[in-house]
Design a protein around this motif. Sequence first.
Motif, PDB file in Angstrom:
ATOM      1  N   LEU A  29      26.059 -31.708 -34.802  1.00  0.00           N
ATOM      2  CA  LEU A  29      24.548 -31.400 -34.472  1.00  0.00           C
ATOM      3  C   LEU A  29      24.347 -32.570 -33.340  1.00  0.00           C
ATOM      4  CD1 LEU A  29      22.079 -30.538 -34.728  1.00  0.00           C
ATOM      5  CD2 LEU A  29      21.493 -32.271 -36.249  1.00  0.00           C
ATOM      6  N   ASP A  30      24.991 -33.861 -33.357  1.00  0.00           N
ATOM      7  CA  ASP A  30      24.824 -34.948 -32.332  1.00  0.00           C
ATOM      8  C   ASP A  30      25.384 -34.638 -30.885  1.00  0.00           C
ATOM      9  OD1 ASP A  30      26.932 -37.515 -33.696  1.00  0.00           O
ATOM     10  OD2 ASP A  30      27.612 -35.268 -32.974  1.00  0.00           O
ATOM     11  N   TYR A  31      26.083 -33.474 -30.729  1.00  0.00           N
ATOM     12  CA  TYR A  31      26.326 -33.141 -29.437  1.00  0.00           C
ATOM     13  C   TYR A  31      25.402 -32.401 -28.781  1.00  0.00           C
ATOM     14  CZ  TYR A  31      31.203 -34.243 -30.689  1.00  0.00           C
ATOM     15  OH  TYR A  31      32.592 -34.945 -31.062  1.00  0.00           O
ATOM     16  N   TYR A  32      24.394 -31.906 -29.352  1.00  0.00           N
ATOM     17  CA  TYR A  32      23.582 -30.778 -28.843  1.00  0.00           C
ATOM     18  C   TYR A  32      22.073 -31.175 -28.869  1.00  0.00           C
ATOM     19  CZ  TYR A  32      27.822 -28.279 -29.500  1.00  0.00           C
ATOM     20  OH  TYR A  32      28.987 -27.841 -29.332  1.00  0.00           O
ATOM     21  N   ALA A  33      21.572 -30.843 -27.831  1.00  0.00           N
ATOM     22  CA  ALA A  33      19.929 -30.889 -27.657  1.00  0.00           C
ATOM     23  C   ALA A  33      19.392 -29.825 -28.728  1.00  0.00           C
ATOM     24  CB  ALA A  33      19.477 -30.557 -26.249  1.00  0.00           C
ATOM     25  N   ILE A  34      18.237 -29.816 -29.132  1.00  0.00           N
ATOM     26  CA  ILE A  34      17.759 -29.083 -29.975  1.00  0.00           C
ATOM     27  C   ILE A  34      16.090 -28.536 -29.732  1.00  0.00           C
ATOM     28  CG2 ILE A  34      16.899 -28.636 -32.676  1.00  0.00           C
ATOM     29  CD1 ILE A  34      19.932 -29.082 -32.075  1.00  0.00           C
ATOM     30  N   GLY A  35      15.740 -27.624 -29.918  1.00  0.00           N
ATOM     31  CA  GLY A  35      14.386 -27.147 -29.400  1.00  0.00           C
ATOM     32  C   GLY A  35      13.592 -26.388 -30.639  1.00  0.00           C
ATOM     33  N   TRP A  36      12.302 -26.655 -30.485  1.00  0.00           N
ATOM     34  CA  TRP A  36      11.699 -25.891 -31.524  1.00  0.00           C
ATOM     35  C   TRP A  36      10.723 -24.792 -30.892  1.00  0.00           C
ATOM     36  CZ3 TRP A  36      11.271 -25.798 -36.864  1.00  0.00           C
ATOM     37  CH2 TRP A  36      11.843 -26.876 -37.532  1.00  0.00           C
ATOM     38  N   TYR A  94       7.743 -20.686 -36.851  1.00  0.00           N
ATOM     39  CA  TYR A  94       8.515 -21.654 -36.133  1.00  0.00           C
ATOM     40  C   TYR A  94      10.156 -21.604 -36.353  1.00  0.00           C
ATOM     41  CZ  TYR A  94       4.122 -23.770 -35.061  1.00  0.00           C
ATOM     42  OH  TYR A  94       2.720 -24.124 -34.498  1.00  0.00           O
ATOM     43  N   TYR A  95      10.855 -21.510 -35.327  1.00  0.00           N
ATOM     44  CA  TYR A  95      12.128 -21.645 -35.332  1.00  0.00           C
ATOM     45  C   TYR A  95      12.870 -22.901 -34.612  1.00  0.00           C
ATOM     46  CZ  TYR A  95      11.161 -16.448 -35.945  1.00  0.00           C
ATOM     47  OH  TYR A  95      10.661 -15.377 -36.241  1.00  0.00           O
ATOM     48  N   CYS A  96      13.918 -23.168 -35.058  1.00  0.00           N
ATOM     49  CA  CYS A  96      14.769 -24.357 -34.286  1.00  0.00           C
ATOM     50  C   CYS A  96      15.907 -23.526 -33.630  1.00  0.00           C
ATOM     51  CB  CYS A  96      15.011 -25.468 -35.098  1.00  0.00           C
ATOM     52  SG  CYS A  96      16.163 -24.987 -36.579  1.00  0.00           S
ATOM     53  N   ASN A  97      16.522 -24.170 -32.434  1.00  0.00           N
ATOM     54  CA  ASN A  97      17.430 -23.283 -31.711  1.00  0.00           C
ATOM     55  C   ASN A  97      18.381 -24.421 -31.012  1.00  0.00           C
ATOM     56  OD1 ASN A  97      18.546 -21.550 -29.870  1.00  0.00           O
ATOM     57  ND2 ASN A  97      17.351 -22.467 -28.092  1.00  0.00           N
ATOM     58  N   VAL A  98      19.660 -24.255 -30.894  1.00  0.00           N
ATOM     59  CA  VAL A  98      20.552 -25.029 -30.182  1.00  0.00           C
ATOM     60  C   VAL A  98      20.877 -24.169 -28.991  1.00  0.00           C
ATOM     61  CG1 VAL A  98      23.000 -26.109 -30.389  1.00  0.00           C
ATOM     62  CG2 VAL A  98      21.482 -25.825 -32.446  1.00  0.00           C
TER      63      VAL A  98
END
Length: 114
Positions: A29-36, A94-98
């Motif tokens: 996970l720590d390699y990537y930005a995450i969006g809501w 609500y969704y999270c996304n990589v």
Amino acid sequence: QVQLVESGGGLVQPGGSLRLSCAASGFTLDYYAIGWFRQAPGKEREEVSCISSSGGSTTYGDSVKGRFTISRDNAKKTVYLQMNNLKPEDTAVYYCNVPNLGVWGQGTQVTVSS
């Protein structure tokens, strides 16, 4: 298995608060930005917030600025969305996304109603 699982949604009164969680598995996970993101019935999906891989940079949609806060705990492989002063117009799934992996969770329902 690459997976994102959202949780923490529910029914709250206007002015209330919720804390959403997005738990990741199957990738670093720590390699990537995450969006809501969120989507209400009959409306297009909109970006709510995004956080950089390190957590040092965040963005917010105009409709939630000053009310929502995104954060992450890479050790726990989890991203959070603290939602305060909720309004009826915040009602949505609500969704999270990589973005760089094209991975989405299944969503969690948030309903703001008296």
